[in-house]
Design a protein around this motif. Sequence first.
Motif, PDB file in Angstrom:
ATOM      1  N   GLN A  70       0.888  -1.412   0.014  1.00  0.00           N
ATOM      2  CA  GLN A  70      -0.036   0.028   0.201  1.00  0.00           C
ATOM      3  C   GLN A  70       0.611   1.311  -0.040  1.00  0.00           C
ATOM      4  O   GLN A  70       0.691   2.239  -0.624  1.00  0.00           O
ATOM      5  N   ASP A  71       1.926   1.191   0.905  1.00  0.00           N
ATOM      6  CA  ASP A  71       2.940   2.535   0.945  1.00  0.00           C
ATOM      7  C   ASP A  71       3.435   2.571  -0.331  1.00  0.00           C
ATOM      8  O   ASP A  71       3.772   3.811  -1.066  1.00  0.00           O
ATOM      9  N   TYR A  72       3.830   1.453  -0.905  1.00  0.00           N
ATOM     10  CA  TYR A  72       4.435   1.679  -2.582  1.00  0.00           C
ATOM     11  C   TYR A  72       3.729   2.207  -3.496  1.00  0.00           C
ATOM     12  O   TYR A  72       3.992   3.166  -4.201  1.00  0.00           O
ATOM     13  N   GLN A  73       2.209   1.596  -3.416  1.00  0.00           N
ATOM     14  CA  GLN A  73       1.409   2.250  -4.571  1.00  0.00           C
ATOM     15  C   GLN A  73       1.140   3.587  -4.155  1.00  0.00           C
ATOM     16  O   GLN A  73       0.798   4.579  -5.185  1.00  0.00           O
ATOM     17  N   ARG A  74       1.075   4.018  -2.854  1.00  0.00           N
ATOM     18  CA  ARG A  74       0.744   5.340  -2.771  1.00  0.00           C
ATOM     19  C   ARG A  74       2.010   6.397  -3.233  1.00  0.00           C
ATOM     20  O   ARG A  74       1.549   7.392  -3.678  1.00  0.00           O
ATOM     21  N   ALA A  75       3.245   5.903  -2.984  1.00  0.00           N
ATOM     22  CA  ALA A  75       4.466   6.816  -3.780  1.00  0.00           C
ATOM     23  C   ALA A  75       4.307   6.646  -5.112  1.00  0.00           C
ATOM     24  O   ALA A  75       4.450   7.779  -5.701  1.00  0.00           O
ATOM     25  N   LEU A  76       3.838   5.660  -5.793  1.00  0.00           N
ATOM     26  CA  LEU A  76       3.632   5.679  -7.307  1.00  0.00           C
ATOM     27  C   LEU A  76       2.817   6.638  -7.840  1.00  0.00           C
ATOM     28  O   LEU A  76       2.594   7.261  -8.587  1.00  0.00           O
ATOM     29  N   ASP A  77       1.386   6.556  -6.921  1.00  0.00           N
ATOM     30  CA  ASP A  77       0.293   7.302  -7.056  1.00  0.00           C
ATOM     31  C   ASP A  77       0.829   8.928  -7.071  1.00  0.00           C
ATOM     32  O   ASP A  77       0.425   9.806  -7.949  1.00  0.00           O
ATOM     33  N   CYS A  78       1.589   9.198  -6.076  1.00  0.00           N
ATOM     34  CA  CYS A  78       2.006  10.566  -5.808  1.00  0.00           C
ATOM     35  C   CYS A  78       2.680  11.028  -7.089  1.00  0.00           C
ATOM     36  O   CYS A  78       2.578  12.286  -7.368  1.00  0.00           O
ATOM     37  N   TYR A  79       3.642  10.408  -7.551  1.00  0.00           N
ATOM     38  CA  TYR A  79       4.386  10.446  -8.576  1.00  0.00           C
ATOM     39  C   TYR A  79       3.745  10.924  -9.634  1.00  0.00           C
ATOM     40  O   TYR A  79       3.979  11.989 -10.420  1.00  0.00           O
ATOM     41  N   VAL A 101       2.144  17.079  -2.893  1.00  0.00           N
ATOM     42  CA  VAL A 101       2.066  15.625  -3.427  1.00  0.00           C
ATOM     43  C   VAL A 101       3.507  15.021  -3.397  1.00  0.00           C
ATOM     44  O   VAL A 101       3.385  14.016  -2.608  1.00  0.00           O
ATOM     45  N   LEU A 102       4.467  15.764  -3.542  1.00  0.00           N
ATOM     46  CA  LEU A 102       5.792  15.259  -3.447  1.00  0.00           C
ATOM     47  C   LEU A 102       6.218  14.965  -2.064  1.00  0.00           C
ATOM     48  O   LEU A 102       6.751  14.049  -1.692  1.00  0.00           O
ATOM     49  N   GLU A 103       5.802  15.726  -1.101  1.00  0.00           N
ATOM     50  CA  GLU A 103       6.021  15.569   0.141  1.00  0.00           C
ATOM     51  C   GLU A 103       5.395  14.362   0.819  1.00  0.00           C
ATOM     52  O   GLU A 103       6.064  13.663   1.395  1.00  0.00           O
ATOM     53  N   ASP A 104       4.053  14.086   0.263  1.00  0.00           N
ATOM     54  CA  ASP A 104       3.318  12.895   0.730  1.00  0.00           C
ATOM     55  C   ASP A 104       4.143  11.646   0.183  1.00  0.00           C
ATOM     56  O   ASP A 104       4.051  10.545   0.703  1.00  0.00           O
ATOM     57  N   GLY A 105       4.434  12.069  -1.095  1.00  0.00           N
ATOM     58  CA  GLY A 105       5.187  10.552  -1.712  1.00  0.00           C
ATOM     59  C   GLY A 105       6.403  10.310  -1.150  1.00  0.00           C
ATOM     60  O   GLY A 105       6.484   9.147  -0.941  1.00  0.00           O
ATOM     61  N   ARG A 106       6.990  11.178  -0.527  1.00  0.00           N
ATOM     62  CA  ARG A 106       8.504  10.849  -0.073  1.00  0.00           C
ATOM     63  C   ARG A 106       8.256  10.134   1.248  1.00  0.00           C
ATOM     64  O   ARG A 106       9.032   9.163   1.682  1.00  0.00           O
ATOM     65  N   TYR A 107       7.271  10.717   2.032  1.00  0.00           N
ATOM     66  CA  TYR A 107       6.854  10.044   3.306  1.00  0.00           C
ATOM     67  C   TYR A 107       6.560   8.354   3.077  1.00  0.00           C
ATOM     68  O   TYR A 107       7.077   7.597   3.547  1.00  0.00           O
ATOM     69  N   ALA A 108       5.809   8.312   1.904  1.00  0.00           N
ATOM     70  CA  ALA A 108       5.429   6.904   1.596  1.00  0.00           C
ATOM     71  C   ALA A 108       6.692   6.120   1.253  1.00  0.00           C
ATOM     72  O   ALA A 108       6.690   4.974   1.588  1.00  0.00           O
ATOM     73  N   VAL A 109       7.657   6.827   0.417  1.00  0.00           N
ATOM     74  CA  VAL A 109       8.817   5.949   0.200  1.00  0.00           C
ATOM     75  C   VAL A 109       9.547   5.573   1.454  1.00  0.00           C
ATOM     76  O   VAL A 109       9.905   4.409   1.667  1.00  0.00           O
ATOM     77  N   GLN A 123       8.362   8.851  12.000  1.00  0.00           N
ATOM     78  CA  GLN A 123       7.596   9.746  12.471  1.00  0.00           C
ATOM     79  C   GLN A 123       7.393  10.735  11.298  1.00  0.00           C
ATOM     80  O   GLN A 123       8.219  11.041  10.630  1.00  0.00           O
ATOM     81  N   ARG A 124       6.103  11.372  11.227  1.00  0.00           N
ATOM     82  CA  ARG A 124       5.787  12.104  10.072  1.00  0.00           C
ATOM     83  C   ARG A 124       6.175  13.571  10.340  1.00  0.00           C
ATOM     84  O   ARG A 124       5.495  14.156  11.519  1.00  0.00           O
ATOM     85  N   ARG A 125       7.209  13.852   9.870  1.00  0.00           N
ATOM     86  CA  ARG A 125       7.990  15.085  10.264  1.00  0.00           C
ATOM     87  C   ARG A 125       8.078  15.995   9.033  1.00  0.00           C
ATOM     88  O   ARG A 125       7.830  15.666   7.926  1.00  0.00           O
ATOM     89  N   PRO A 126       8.425  17.309   9.293  1.00  0.00           N
ATOM     90  CA  PRO A 126       8.578  18.179   8.253  1.00  0.00           C
ATOM     91  C   PRO A 126       9.810  17.892   7.262  1.00  0.00           C
ATOM     92  O   PRO A 126      10.832  17.259   7.740  1.00  0.00           O
ATOM     93  N   PRO A 127       9.691  18.320   5.897  1.00  0.00           N
ATOM     94  CA  PRO A 127      10.859  17.715   5.144  1.00  0.00           C
ATOM     95  C   PRO A 127      12.351  18.682   5.522  1.00  0.00           C
ATOM     96  O   PRO A 127      12.216  19.396   6.392  1.00  0.00           O
ATOM     97  N   CYS A 128      13.263  17.960   5.047  1.00  0.00           N
ATOM     98  CA  CYS A 128      14.467  18.467   5.477  1.00  0.00           C
ATOM     99  C   CYS A 128      14.517  20.000   5.033  1.00  0.00           C
ATOM    100  O   CYS A 128      14.310  20.466   3.983  1.00  0.00           O
ATOM    101  N   PHE A 129      14.932  21.078   6.063  1.00  0.00           N
ATOM    102  CA  PHE A 129      14.706  22.271   5.699  1.00  0.00           C
ATOM    103  C   PHE A 129      15.779  22.677   4.805  1.00  0.00           C
ATOM    104  O   PHE A 129      15.378  23.670   3.827  1.00  0.00           O
ATOM    105  N   PHE A 130      17.007  22.091   4.674  1.00  0.00           N
ATOM    106  CA  PHE A 130      17.959  22.796   3.685  1.00  0.00           C
ATOM    107  C   PHE A 130      17.483  22.308   2.239  1.00  0.00           C
ATOM    108  O   PHE A 130      17.855  22.940   1.361  1.00  0.00           O
TER     109      PHE A 130
END
Length: 277
Positions: A70-79, A101-109, A123-130
Motif C-alpha cells: 500500500q505504501d509503495y502504491q501510494r508513492a507511485l500514485d503521488c508521482y 503531493v511530492l512531500e506525501d510521496g516521499r513519506y510513503a517511500v 515519524q511524520r515530520r517536516p521535510p529537510c529544511f535545507f
Amino acid sequence: MEILIVIALVVGGIMLYSRQHQRRSELEQRQRELAQVKKVADEDVTRFGEELQRLDIEVAGHELDEPTRQDYQRALDCYEQSKESLAAVERSDQIQHVTEVLEDGRYAVACVQARRAGVALPQRRPPCFFNPAHGPSSRDVEWAPPGGQRREIPVCEADAERVEAGAEPDIRTVMNGPQRVPYWQGGPAYAPWAQGYFGGYAMSGLLPGVLIGSMLSGGWGYDDPGGYGDAGGADAGGDAGGGDAGGDGGFDGGGFDDGNTFGGFGGFDGGGFDGGF
C-alpha cells in the motif's frame, strides 16, 4: 479652448500608454517567475521519479506484505499526481499542489524502506529544511547562516551529520535573476513551492519556532525581538500567493491575511533568515 482639449488628449494618451505598459511589464514578470518556479518543481518531480526507480530495484523480486504494498502504491500514485498537477499549473501559486503531493510521496517511500528494513515507521515530520527533496527530516539541529544566529531547524540525517561535522549542508538553490541562491532567498515567487512542502506542519507543533513563527506572522522574515526577521521582508511578498494559495495549506485564520502565502519569504535575506536568524 482647443489647446486645452489637445493637452488633455495628449495627457490622457500618455497615461493610458503608461498603464498598458505597466500591465505588460507585470504580465511578463509573472510569466518569467512562473517559468522559473515550474522549472524548480519539474526538477523535484524528476528527482522523485529517479528515487522511485531505485526503490523499484530494491523491491524487485521480493514479495511485499499488504502494508508495504500500500505504501509503495501510494508513492507511485503521488508521482503520477505530481506530474499531472505540474502539467496543469498556470499560475505560480498552483505550484503548492505539486510540492504537497511530492512531500506525501516521499513519506510513503520512507515507510516502504522502514517496513523492508523491519524497523518502526518514521515519524511524520517536516521535510529537510535545507532541501525538501531530501525527504522527511529525522531530527532538529542548530545551525546558523553566515552572520546569522543559531536556531534549531528540521533536517535529514545526512545534513545533520554535515552540520555536526562543520561541513556545508546540501542546500537547495534556485535562480534569482542571473544567480543561484538558497531557495529562501529566491523571492516571493517561490513561496507557494515552499508552502507545499512545509505548510501542512504549520499548526502541528512539529516545526521549530523560527518556521512556525514566520508562518503565523504571515511571512518568512518578520520583526520580532528574537531577530527572526524584519517587517520589510513580510511586506516584500504580500501578493506572492496569487490570491488563494494560503487557504489550501490550512493557513486561513492562522495569520495569513487575504490568503497570502509566505508573504515575506524573500525577506529571509533582508534581515530575516540570513541576517537575523
